[in-house]
Design a protein around this motif. Sequence first.
Motif, PDB file in Angstrom:
ATOM      1  N   ARG A 297      13.181  -8.339  18.692  1.00 42.66           N
ATOM      2  CA  ARG A 297      12.328  -8.971  19.819  1.00 42.66           C
ATOM      3  C   ARG A 297      13.094 -10.008  20.504  1.00 42.66           C
ATOM      4  NH1 ARG A 297       7.101  -7.343  20.592  1.00 42.66           N
ATOM      5  NH2 ARG A 297       5.735  -7.106  18.669  1.00 42.66           N
TER       6      ARG A 297
ATOM      7  N   ASP B  61       3.347  -9.994  18.397  1.00 47.20           N
ATOM      8  CA  ASP B  61       3.180  -9.544  19.702  1.00 47.20           C
ATOM      9  C   ASP B  61       3.115 -11.029  20.723  1.00 47.20           C
ATOM     10  OD1 ASP B  61       3.365  -6.845  19.480  1.00 47.20           O
ATOM     11  OD2 ASP B  61       1.343  -6.559  19.413  1.00 47.20           O
TER      12      ASP B  61
ATOM     13  N   TYR C 187       4.345  -2.658   2.416  1.00 50.49           N
ATOM     14  CA  TYR C 187       4.092  -3.851   3.446  1.00 50.49           C
ATOM     15  C   TYR C 187       2.714  -3.351   4.163  1.00 50.49           C
ATOM     16  CZ  TYR C 187       5.323  -6.635   7.505  1.00 50.49           C
ATOM     17  OH  TYR C 187       5.228  -7.663   8.298  1.00 50.49           O
ATOM     18  N   PRO C 188       2.001  -4.196   4.721  1.00 48.47           N
ATOM     19  CA  PRO C 188       0.797  -3.917   5.402  1.00 48.47           C
ATOM     20  C   PRO C 188       0.987  -3.574   6.745  1.00 48.47           C
ATOM     21  CG  PRO C 188       1.274  -6.454   5.477  1.00 48.47           C
ATOM     22  CD  PRO C 188       2.241  -5.894   4.497  1.00 48.47           C
TER      23      PRO C 188
ATOM     24  N   LYS D 177      -5.529  -2.459  24.039  1.00 53.37           N
ATOM     25  CA  LYS D 177      -4.650  -1.524  23.803  1.00 53.37           C
ATOM     26  C   LYS D 177      -4.539  -1.099  22.531  1.00 53.37           C
ATOM     27  CE  LYS D 177       0.077  -1.920  23.826  1.00 53.37           C
ATOM     28  NZ  LYS D 177       0.669  -0.981  22.661  1.00 53.37           N
ATOM     29  N   ASN D 178      -4.167  -1.785  21.459  1.00 52.43           N
ATOM     30  CA  ASN D 178      -3.787  -1.512  20.157  1.00 52.43           C
ATOM     31  C   ASN D 178      -5.216  -1.169  19.695  1.00 52.43           C
ATOM     32  OD1 ASN D 178      -1.460  -2.024  20.734  1.00 52.43           O
ATOM     33  ND2 ASN D 178      -0.961  -3.789  19.445  1.00 52.43           N
TER      34      ASN D 178
ATOM     35  N   ARG E 168      11.602   0.321  13.647  1.00 53.51           N
ATOM     36  CA  ARG E 168      10.496   0.824  13.611  1.00 53.51           C
ATOM     37  C   ARG E 168      10.304   2.349  13.055  1.00 53.51           C
ATOM     38  NH1 ARG E 168       6.706  -0.546  18.797  1.00 53.51           N
ATOM     39  NH2 ARG E 168       5.130  -0.679  17.392  1.00 53.51           N
ATOM     40  N   PRO E 169      10.785   2.511  11.880  1.00 55.65           N
ATOM     41  CA  PRO E 169      10.810   3.690  10.925  1.00 55.65           C
ATOM     42  C   PRO E 169       9.153   4.305  10.636  1.00 55.65           C
ATOM     43  CG  PRO E 169      11.266   2.041   9.320  1.00 55.65           C
ATOM     44  CD  PRO E 169      11.339   1.399  10.835  1.00 55.65           C
ATOM     45  N   VAL E 170       9.158   5.349  10.256  1.00 56.73           N
ATOM     46  CA  VAL E 170       7.644   5.889   9.778  1.00 56.73           C
ATOM     47  C   VAL E 170       7.625   6.377   8.427  1.00 56.73           C
ATOM     48  CG1 VAL E 170       6.923   6.314  12.046  1.00 56.73           C
ATOM     49  CG2 VAL E 170       8.102   8.027  11.061  1.00 56.73           C
ATOM     50  N   ASP E 171       8.695   5.797   7.505  1.00 55.23           N
ATOM     51  CA  ASP E 171       8.706   6.221   6.032  1.00 55.23           C
ATOM     52  C   ASP E 171       7.411   5.957   5.189  1.00 55.23           C
ATOM     53  OD1 ASP E 171       9.528   3.746   6.622  1.00 55.23           O
ATOM     54  OD2 ASP E 171      10.903   3.343   4.829  1.00 55.23           O
ATOM     55  N   TYR E 172       6.665   4.664   5.793  1.00 58.11           N
ATOM     56  CA  TYR E 172       5.517   4.276   5.024  1.00 58.11           C
ATOM     57  C   TYR E 172       4.486   5.668   5.323  1.00 58.11           C
ATOM     58  CZ  TYR E 172       7.477  -0.348   4.757  1.00 58.11           C
ATOM     59  OH  TYR E 172       8.603  -1.215   4.667  1.00 58.11           O
ATOM     60  N   HIS E 173       4.521   5.793   6.613  1.00 60.35           N
ATOM     61  CA  HIS E 173       3.431   6.852   7.024  1.00 60.35           C
ATOM     62  C   HIS E 173       3.626   8.112   6.092  1.00 60.35           C
ATOM     63  CE1 HIS E 173       2.581   4.933  11.149  1.00 60.35           C
ATOM     64  NE2 HIS E 173       3.499   4.195  10.658  1.00 60.35           N
TER      65      HIS E 173
ATOM     66  N   VAL F 102       0.471  -1.795  10.111  1.00 57.96           N
ATOM     67  CA  VAL F 102      -0.742  -1.628  10.990  1.00 57.96           C
ATOM     68  C   VAL F 102      -0.858   0.204  11.319  1.00 57.96           C
ATOM     69  CG1 VAL F 102      -1.961  -1.849  13.241  1.00 57.96           C
ATOM     70  CG2 VAL F 102      -0.827  -3.591  11.976  1.00 57.96           C
ATOM     71  N   GLY F 103       0.338   0.615  11.692  1.00 61.65           N
ATOM     72  CA  GLY F 103       0.090   2.053  11.971  1.00 61.65           C
ATOM     73  C   GLY F 103      -0.009   2.924  10.753  1.00 61.65           C
TER      74      GLY F 103
END
Length: 424
Positions: free
Chosen positions: A330, A304, A160-161, A22-23, A121-126, A163-164
């Motif tokens: 989680r 996960d 931070y590493p 999936k990922n 789950r913010p998207v600030d790094y993106h 993934v997205g």
Amino acid sequence: MSVIHIGGFRRLCGRIPVQGSKNGVLPLMAASVLSEETTVLTNVPAIQDVFCMMGILDFMGSSCLLENGELTISPRDMGRTDLPACRVKQMRSSVILLGALLGRFGQASTCYPGGCSIGKRPVDYHICALRQLGAEIEEEGGCIRAKAVRLSGTEIRLPYPSVGATENVLLASVLAEGTTVIRGAAREPEIEELCLFLRTMGAGIEGEGTDRITVRGRKRLHGCRYRTVGDRIVAGTYLIAAMAGRGDVELTGVKPAHLESVFHMLRKAGAAVSPGEDRIRIRMEGRPRPLWAETGPYPGFPTDLQSPLMALLCCGEGESRIRETVFEGRYGTALELGRLGADISVAGEEAVIRGIPILPGGTAAARDLRGGAALVTAGLQSEGETIITDCFHIERGYEDICRDLRLAGADIRWLERKAKEKKE
Ligand code: UD1
């Protein structure tokens, strides 16, 4: 409603083929819009998240067809660069389309994905990284609007590493002018797969699998044919399920190298794990030994698989401790495991699990995808019946968890199943 029934403990023996990742496949689907040419992905899992991403691509005018695990994406006639809000709310990882759309069309917009049951789950790094590549990004009224006359390569250091965020930068930079260096990049196998795929499309990338990836921008990319890798998280789930069933199970269609930290943990718990070239055999006798486990970015133990591991340790021979360092939300699953008779207490990042010989069974609700798989694991080591509700979460990532576990002799079936949505 989607509901699963588990009849109780059975010793699990057999062979289970593992679906495509999936990922792994979602970023390949996003990457396919970087070219006008057709891309064909094989070994694609028939899961809700894939259907959702197909729906998004269709909405934007790119045609998608999934038949027998082969997904054909033709993005030539794409006319829109705005993501449909209802889909974005269903699947947060759609945010990686921002990078791909900026790369190909110089613009993209989406609503903000918002909160989620496993954490903030913010998207600030993106957003910060895309701005560094030259995108102008406005955040207003829950929407993100991005524009770029030209994206230019630069050095980006991720705090931070993520993934997205690593995926978004890769997708935005392959068609940018000049060279981009991503420092602090995620090292997950899904990043390596995306880089391999982009190279097959003609991109100039090196360094994947390390924390420093270099991308040399190209003028254009072409379509290709690519096989999706086996799902390491589904494989990990079934390894843990095999241990819950004190069984002898072989998984096929996986890359064992992607699961080293998982093997290490499961061996400490008492399993005999024998990896082959594209398969893994696992054998387990007796109750699991208690563990101390901490999640972390790859090559650490995957967040996960934290919930399924917790479910296994509910029947451990003593007290186990887990520290969740990636997603703070989680532990909602600990409460549901409690409804199935588990003895777990949570304080901050740490959970303490006091093992009992066998769970009584009961009824609990899946709160998220992997949390749902954890409740299945609990049901496999119960003496009574287990009923799991809200299993649509499980269908987001597992083609058919009941079909797969029945191949190893589990007493598990769907009582109700959400009809396959495809792209509606
Ligand atoms: C991906 C996986 C998910 C997995 C996770 C970690 C997909 C579709 N999902 O999620 O299954 O659990 O990697 O291996 O591939 N963060 C920020 N700001 C950001 C981005 C992330 O603070 O802009 C934080 C997150 O809140 C989280 C941590 O960074 O605490 C890791 O998140 P990230 O690696 O980005 O996970 P995803 O890509 O969302």
